[in-house]
Design a protein around this motif. Sequence first.
Motif, PDB file in Angstrom:
ATOM      1  N   VAL A  66       0.839  -1.188   0.000  1.00 51.67           N
ATOM      2  CA  VAL A  66       0.000   0.000   0.000  1.00 51.67           C
ATOM      3  C   VAL A  66       0.881   1.248   0.000  1.00 51.67           C
ATOM      4  N   VAL A  67       0.381   2.331  -0.614  1.00 53.34           N
ATOM      5  CA  VAL A  67       1.119   3.599  -0.647  1.00 53.34           C
ATOM      6  C   VAL A  67       0.403   4.614   0.241  1.00 53.34           C
ATOM      7  N   VAL A  68       1.174   5.282   1.096  1.00 52.44           N
ATOM      8  CA  VAL A  68       0.606   6.251   2.045  1.00 52.44           C
ATOM      9  C   VAL A  68       1.432   7.547   1.990  1.00 52.44           C
ATOM     10  N   PRO A  69       0.798   8.712   1.844  1.00 52.05           N
ATOM     11  CA  PRO A  69       1.559   9.962   1.859  1.00 52.05           C
ATOM     12  C   PRO A  69       1.784  10.445   3.287  1.00 52.05           C
ATOM     13  N   VAL A  70       2.868  11.170   3.529  1.00 50.88           N
ATOM     14  CA  VAL A  70       3.051  11.840   4.820  1.00 50.88           C
ATOM     15  C   VAL A  70       2.012  12.960   4.869  1.00 50.88           C
ATOM     16  N   PRO A  71       1.152  12.962   5.894  1.00 50.99           N
ATOM     17  CA  PRO A  71       0.075  13.963   5.914  1.00 50.99           C
ATOM     18  C   PRO A  71       0.529  15.309   6.458  1.00 50.99           C
ATOM     19  N   LEU A  72      -0.216  16.339   6.105  1.00 49.99           N
ATOM     20  CA  LEU A  72      -0.037  17.658   6.725  1.00 49.99           C
ATOM     21  C   LEU A  72      -1.008  17.725   7.894  1.00 49.99           C
ATOM     22  N   HIS A  73      -0.747  18.650   8.822  1.00 49.39           N
ATOM     23  CA  HIS A  73      -1.731  18.885   9.868  1.00 49.39           C
ATOM     24  C   HIS A  73      -2.969  19.494   9.213  1.00 49.39           C
ATOM     25  N   LEU A 115       4.537   1.722   1.760  1.00 46.95           N
ATOM     26  CA  LEU A 115       5.464   2.619   1.074  1.00 46.95           C
ATOM     27  C   LEU A 115       5.023   4.036   1.437  1.00 46.95           C
ATOM     28  N   LEU A 116       5.856   4.709   2.227  1.00 45.96           N
ATOM     29  CA  LEU A 116       5.530   6.019   2.781  1.00 45.96           C
ATOM     30  C   LEU A 116       6.195   7.097   1.927  1.00 45.96           C
ATOM     31  N   VAL A 117       5.401   8.039   1.410  1.00 49.84           N
ATOM     32  CA  VAL A 117       5.925   8.984   0.415  1.00 49.84           C
ATOM     33  C   VAL A 117       5.881  10.436   0.900  1.00 49.84           C
ATOM     34  N   ASP A 118       6.965  11.168   0.646  1.00 51.70           N
ATOM     35  CA  ASP A 118       7.005  12.591   1.000  1.00 51.70           C
ATOM     36  C   ASP A 118       7.803  13.355  -0.058  1.00 51.70           C
ATOM     37  N   ASP A 119       7.756  14.689   0.024  1.00 55.30           N
ATOM     38  CA  ASP A 119       8.502  15.476  -0.955  1.00 55.30           C
ATOM     39  C   ASP A 119       9.990  15.548  -0.591  1.00 55.30           C
ATOM     40  N   VAL A 120      10.296  15.927   0.655  1.00 49.71           N
ATOM     41  CA  VAL A 120      11.704  16.087   1.046  1.00 49.71           C
ATOM     42  C   VAL A 120      12.003  15.337   2.345  1.00 49.71           C
ATOM     43  N   MET A 121      13.133  14.666   2.379  1.00 47.90           N
ATOM     44  CA  MET A 121      13.613  14.068   3.623  1.00 47.90           C
ATOM     45  C   MET A 121      14.780  14.926   4.114  1.00 47.90           C
ATOM     46  N   THR A 122      14.667  15.406   5.347  1.00 49.29           N
ATOM     47  CA  THR A 122      15.744  16.235   5.879  1.00 49.29           C
ATOM     48  C   THR A 122      16.587  15.413   6.853  1.00 49.29           C
ATOM     49  N   THR A 123      16.044  15.149   8.045  1.00 48.29           N
ATOM     50  CA  THR A 123      16.789  14.331   9.005  1.00 48.29           C
ATOM     51  C   THR A 123      16.281  12.889   9.029  1.00 48.29           C
ATOM     52  N   GLY A 124      15.107  12.671   8.473  1.00 41.37           N
ATOM     53  CA  GLY A 124      14.485  11.355   8.584  1.00 41.37           C
ATOM     54  C   GLY A 124      13.512  11.316   9.763  1.00 41.37           C
ATOM     55  N   ALA A 125      13.437  12.420  10.522  1.00 41.72           N
ATOM     56  CA  ALA A 125      12.590  12.448  11.724  1.00 41.72           C
ATOM     57  C   ALA A 125      11.104  12.300  11.383  1.00 41.72           C
ATOM     58  N   THR A 126      10.662  12.958  10.317  1.00 42.94           N
ATOM     59  CA  THR A 126       9.243  12.871   9.937  1.00 42.94           C
ATOM     60  C   THR A 126       8.898  11.459   9.473  1.00 42.94           C
ATOM     61  N   LEU A 127       9.744  10.905   8.606  1.00 43.11           N
ATOM     62  CA  LEU A 127       9.483   9.539   8.138  1.00 43.11           C
ATOM     63  C   LEU A 127       9.483   8.577   9.322  1.00 43.11           C
ATOM     64  N   ASP A 128      10.406   8.808  10.243  1.00 43.17           N
ATOM     65  CA  ASP A 128      10.508   7.943  11.419  1.00 43.17           C
ATOM     66  C   ASP A 128       9.232   8.009  12.260  1.00 43.17           C
ATOM     67  N   ALA A 129       8.746   9.234  12.514  1.00 43.09           N
ATOM     68  CA  ALA A 129       7.546   9.388  13.351  1.00 43.09           C
ATOM     69  C   ALA A 129       6.326   8.754  12.674  1.00 43.09           C
ATOM     70  N   CYS A 130       6.213   8.943  11.353  1.00 43.36           N
ATOM     71  CA  CYS A 130       5.097   8.333  10.617  1.00 43.36           C
ATOM     72  C   CYS A 130       5.207   6.811  10.653  1.00 43.36           C
ATOM     73  N   ALA A 131       6.415   6.307  10.440  1.00 40.31           N
ATOM     74  CA  ALA A 131       6.621   4.864  10.407  1.00 40.31           C
ATOM     75  C   ALA A 131       6.292   4.240  11.758  1.00 40.31           C
ATOM     76  N   ARG A 132       6.648   4.954  12.833  1.00 39.11           N
ATOM     77  CA  ARG A 132       6.328   4.415  14.169  1.00 39.11           C
ATOM     78  C   ARG A 132       4.828   4.323  14.374  1.00 39.11           C
ATOM     79  N   ALA A 133       4.098   5.347  13.898  1.00 42.84           N
ATOM     80  CA  ALA A 133       2.637   5.322  14.039  1.00 42.84           C
ATOM     81  C   ALA A 133       2.045   4.160  13.233  1.00 42.84           C
ATOM     82  N   LEU A 134       2.587   3.944  12.034  1.00 42.54           N
ATOM     83  CA  LEU A 134       2.081   2.856  11.182  1.00 42.54           C
ATOM     84  C   LEU A 134       2.385   1.492  11.789  1.00 42.54           C
ATOM     85  N   ARG A 135       3.614   1.367  12.294  1.00 39.74           N
ATOM     86  CA  ARG A 135       3.993   0.092  12.929  1.00 39.74           C
ATOM     87  C   ARG A 135       3.139  -0.153  14.164  1.00 39.74           C
ATOM     88  N   GLY A 136       2.879   0.925  14.913  1.00 38.37           N
ATOM     89  CA  GLY A 136       2.037   0.812  16.104  1.00 38.37           C
ATOM     90  C   GLY A 136       0.630   0.344  15.760  1.00 38.37           C
TER      91      GLY A 136
END
Length: 282
Positions: free
Chosen positions: A152-159, A230-251
């Motif tokens: 499945v493909v999931v975008p990183v959401p905005l608030h 498969l988690l998709v975003d425009d820019v990866m800076t530190t990886g912190a956003t992808l990490d936080a999203c991935a933790r929520a998905l894994r949870g």
Amino acid sequence: MTARLTFEKRPFEKRLVAWLSGAGDALVSVLFPAGCRLCERVLLSASTVPICEECLGSFPALGGAACETCGQPLAAWSLGRGGGEAVGAGLVCPECQGREYGFERARSYALYKGALVRAIVLLKFERVEPLGRWFAERLAEVARREGIAADVVVPVPLHRQRERERGYNQADLVARPLARKLGLPYRAVLLVRTKPRPDKHILSLEERWDSVRGAFAARPGSKVDNLRVLLVDDVMTTGATLDACARALRGAGAKSVIGLTVARAARHPAVGFDESKPRDAR
Ligand SMILES: [Zn+2]
Ligand SMILES: [Zn+2]
């Protein structure tokens, strides 16, 4: 585009436009002149992407040796003080050694530098959808090259608040066509951002990690059990956003998460980020 849309209902003009499209790119560009949105050269192709071939070709695409975990190109760290370390079959950069991410690995199409920085701005603030589709093609190539398998493909959401102000989520402009190209289901609202990002524009590395910790949640009742996301975003800076999203998905039960972004900040272990650091990751 507007000119073409007004033709829609009139059969003769519809046929004319169809004939023109078949008559060659140059003729179309004479009748519908437009400049490249990055360098202002006249666009010679009838492509709906408003960026010229030279600018598209100048994006610093990745593809050589890179960190097994975060995709950081080898050249970016091997020149610094920290060396890579062989782990299993691949190399792991100093940033990733001893760090546990919620995602399995992250990959990007290109470095966040030069003309690509301005292209991302077009995507982010001007909703240039054809550019989103063009980036999706590049990410589909990366997914194939890297042997990325997902369910499945999931975008990183905005608030919610941010999405209302902007009118759309830029990650969605890339993730949706990417899902279509990969033949995978797309879940635009599976994740939600529960904590807005701070107003401050430039955050230090630590502040970036703090600002996204626990900021995302899987929507109650969403079905991700045992899925490879498969988690998709425009820019990866530190990886912190992808990490936080991935933790929520894994949870929420996801089996694994792989991050895929259009661009990634070039990091240098000795100096942090290079001069083109993203001014606002989300
Ligand atoms: Zn150009
Ligand atoms: Zn790494």
